[in-house]
Motif scaffolding. Sequence first.
Motif, PDB file in Angstrom:
ATOM      1  N   PHE A 108      -5.505  -8.462  12.863  1.00  0.00           N
ATOM      2  CA  PHE A 108      -5.669  -7.913  13.941  1.00  0.00           C
ATOM      3  C   PHE A 108      -6.371  -6.894  14.557  1.00  0.00           C
ATOM      4  CE2 PHE A 108      -1.205  -8.179  14.153  1.00  0.00           C
ATOM      5  CZ  PHE A 108      -0.517  -9.676  13.405  1.00  0.00           C
ATOM      6  N   MET A 142      -8.640  -1.683   6.823  1.00  0.00           N
ATOM      7  CA  MET A 142      -7.193  -2.451   7.698  1.00  0.00           C
ATOM      8  C   MET A 142      -6.807  -2.813   6.369  1.00  0.00           C
ATOM      9  SD  MET A 142      -9.702  -5.888   8.080  1.00  0.00           S
ATOM     10  CE  MET A 142      -8.417  -7.087   9.187  1.00  0.00           C
ATOM     11  N   ASP A 143      -5.874  -2.148   6.893  1.00  0.00           N
ATOM     12  CA  ASP A 143      -4.239  -2.245   6.227  1.00  0.00           C
ATOM     13  C   ASP A 143      -3.318  -3.775   6.035  1.00  0.00           C
ATOM     14  OD1 ASP A 143      -3.835   0.865   5.991  1.00  0.00           O
ATOM     15  OD2 ASP A 143      -3.476   0.787   7.584  1.00  0.00           O
ATOM     16  N   LEU A 144      -2.929  -4.260   4.481  1.00  0.00           N
ATOM     17  CA  LEU A 144      -2.132  -5.645   4.473  1.00  0.00           C
ATOM     18  C   LEU A 144      -0.418  -4.893   5.302  1.00  0.00           C
ATOM     19  CD1 LEU A 144      -1.838  -7.790   3.462  1.00  0.00           C
ATOM     20  CD2 LEU A 144      -1.230  -6.702   1.180  1.00  0.00           C
ATOM     21  N   ILE A 145       0.019  -5.463   6.623  1.00  0.00           N
ATOM     22  CA  ILE A 145       0.980  -4.206   6.825  1.00  0.00           C
ATOM     23  C   ILE A 145       2.488  -5.873   6.490  1.00  0.00           C
ATOM     24  CG2 ILE A 145      -0.198  -3.574   8.412  1.00  0.00           C
ATOM     25  CD1 ILE A 145       0.636  -5.312  10.522  1.00  0.00           C
ATOM     26  N   GLN A 186       0.902  -1.235  -0.128  1.00  0.00           N
ATOM     27  CA  GLN A 186       0.408  -0.470   0.405  1.00  0.00           C
ATOM     28  C   GLN A 186       0.442   1.343  -0.164  1.00  0.00           C
ATOM     29  OE1 GLN A 186      -2.583  -2.079   3.105  1.00  0.00           O
ATOM     30  NE2 GLN A 186      -2.834   0.566   3.016  1.00  0.00           N
ATOM     31  N   PRO A 188     -11.747  -3.921  13.515  1.00  0.00           N
ATOM     32  CA  PRO A 188     -10.951  -4.628  12.598  1.00  0.00           C
ATOM     33  C   PRO A 188      -9.533  -3.823  12.405  1.00  0.00           C
ATOM     34  CG  PRO A 188     -12.405  -4.553  11.753  1.00  0.00           C
ATOM     35  CD  PRO A 188     -12.610  -4.664  13.012  1.00  0.00           C
ATOM     36  N   ALA A 189      -8.198  -3.857  12.275  1.00  0.00           N
ATOM     37  CA  ALA A 189      -7.258  -3.123  12.360  1.00  0.00           C
ATOM     38  C   ALA A 189      -5.939  -3.147  10.762  1.00  0.00           C
ATOM     39  CB  ALA A 189      -6.692  -2.499  13.366  1.00  0.00           C
ATOM     40  N   PHE A 190      -5.195  -4.758  11.049  1.00  0.00           N
ATOM     41  CA  PHE A 190      -4.282  -5.228  10.138  1.00  0.00           C
ATOM     42  C   PHE A 190      -4.840  -5.838   9.838  1.00  0.00           C
ATOM     43  CE2 PHE A 190      -2.224  -2.879  14.272  1.00  0.00           C
ATOM     44  CZ  PHE A 190      -2.753  -1.077  13.464  1.00  0.00           C
ATOM     45  N   GLN A 193      -4.871   3.370   9.127  1.00  0.00           N
ATOM     46  CA  GLN A 193      -4.209   3.314  10.494  1.00  0.00           C
ATOM     47  C   GLN A 193      -3.726   3.685  10.433  1.00  0.00           C
ATOM     48  OE1 GLN A 193      -7.294   1.907  12.223  1.00  0.00           O
ATOM     49  NE2 GLN A 193      -7.539   0.782  10.356  1.00  0.00           N
TER      50      GLN A 193
END
Lengths: 327, 327
Positions: free
Chosen positions: B134, B114-117, A12, B80-82, A17
């Motif tokens: 997460f 939500m972020d793909l981390i 990304q 929902p966050a990551f 967040q």
Amino acid sequence: MDEFSFIDSIKQDVYYQPSVLKGIGDDAAVFRANNQDIITAVDTMVEGVHFSRETMDPLHVGYRALAVNISDLAAMGAVPAFFMVSIVIPDDWSAAEIDEVYSGMKQLAKEYRMDLIGGDTVSGKELVVSVTVFGLVPPDKSRYRSSAQPGDVLFVTGTLGDAQAGLEYLLGKHHFYDEAAAYFIGRHRQPNPRVSFALQLQALERVALNDVSDGIASEANEIAAASHVDLHIIYEDLPKVEYLGKLEKETCKPWVLSGGEDFELLGSVPEKDWAAVQQAAEASATRVTKIGWVLETNDTEPFVYLYEENKKSLLMKSGYTHLRQDR
Amino acid sequence: MDEFSFIDSIKQDVYYQPSVLKGIGDDAAVFRANNQDIITAVDTMVEGVHFSRETMDPLHVGYRALAVNISDLAAMGAVPAFFMVSIVIPDDWSAAEIDEVYSGMKQLAKEYRMDLIGGDTVSGKELVVSVTVFGLVPPDKSRYRSSAQPGDVLFVTGTLGDAQAGLEYLLGKHHFYDEAAAYFIGRHRQPNPRVSFALQLQALERVALNDVSDGIASEANEIAAASHVDLHIIYEDLPKVEYLGKLEKETCKPWVLSGGEDFELLGSVPEKDWAAVQQAAEASATRVTKIGWVLETNDTEPFVYLYEENKKSLLMKSGYTHLRQDR
């Protein structure tokens, strides 16, 4: 599409967040929860790709699956805390063997006081062990591969090429005598993540760190690219265990440069902090070796240079070197 | 060894880390970082086991892999966050298809910000998509399956059996007409996690929650066992979409009780809070239905009872029912 362009394609540009401090692009991700930085990473091992029954017992499969993840935490400067295991179990693995896989993980988890907090167990055609780890770090003390700066001292822990030597022996491609064989096999099957060394560095303001999973050539290029600096490495200074030092150079050199899976730490610090790194090594009973230095780059794409018998060449990600007289 | 005794065998009795609030044994794990509770879970989908190309396009594989994980977060009451994705890619999946898998995940991730981390990408013989999620929850607001108490009202969101109906249709085992077919296919391929409904319940003191991944019979037995209470469910009150209600009962009943994968929420609250649950449902545009109640158990192993045409039977985890006149 190779793995790197694939990763770029899913990365990304912007995170929704604000608590994401580091997404894709380092050894692990970092997010912040109320002034506590949390590190997380996932690594997956597939039978026949990352290991085989020929070269590893079930216990080693579990040990190693967790070890490579703890190594990612070490490379971020984190204290290991928890892990989750997702496992795909094929018919030809018995319940007793799967128990052994978990025993291998528990053995290492106990050493680091890590808790198994979740997971998933499914069936499939081949064994896949996917471990997610969680570590903790004080705010802004995560160690990134993008932190190297011109003037830094470049260092590496332990010795290089050992895990590859162990694999070559186990595959019957190279012979070693008893003592050396046992040493190399241990280094391949049960790598020792450099957690305590990394934690000893916590007082330092700025440290760049990467763990040596794909070979030092690959990791050095990652630091160079992420920090936009050139790295200069002296081949003769790369630490090799005595058993390896005795081999012909053409055998040993590819293992040292790109054998990978040694799970040592490659890092850089400002020259003024080199003494502190040596103290950290002593305090954690870890060998550390200065292997080169960091300089400004003149190129859009930074390079890693290798000096060998006073000849300067470019060290590519693959471990391949070629002479560049013009640089 | 079945899955449940296997999970028992790897479950730790004691956790090293005091920050672990919930390890193995719920929809997700919970740990605390500086007064912020963090929820994490991993779910793995294997081609040929959890989905097939016959019944899902690559986009649905990705969408669903993330959706089932978000459903675990919903069942914990978390925001929902990551997420991280570990993927095993076999030769017979093209780069374009893998892109579609990620597009399916991104579509849903965007909806939840939500972020793909992080993640891992490896090769193997069959497609395995393992997603770690997460989520965040205020301290002590995680919703456990162990929180049900005698006197509680038992409720479920949405309708049951739809995902199974969709799968039966896609496998050519049952025919539906256009509109019904499209509805059921959508419910199978792109389940809708009940996040906003669960968040609307946040003000309530005590809520037990489980997501319906393996069928309501299984989830109800999990709540009964974890909370050590008996659950009493009225079959006629279980919510069914009109298309299903029209079918013969012997076709429909197993789908409703144990079809699974509807990813609705099964929960219980004190009777005094039932009005608040209905308001939460309205505020989140979610259907919610009272389906029974919670009572004290007289047994060492608690039971789930099913009332159907005024006959009382035991509802086993598998969805199998049998009459127990003595109870």
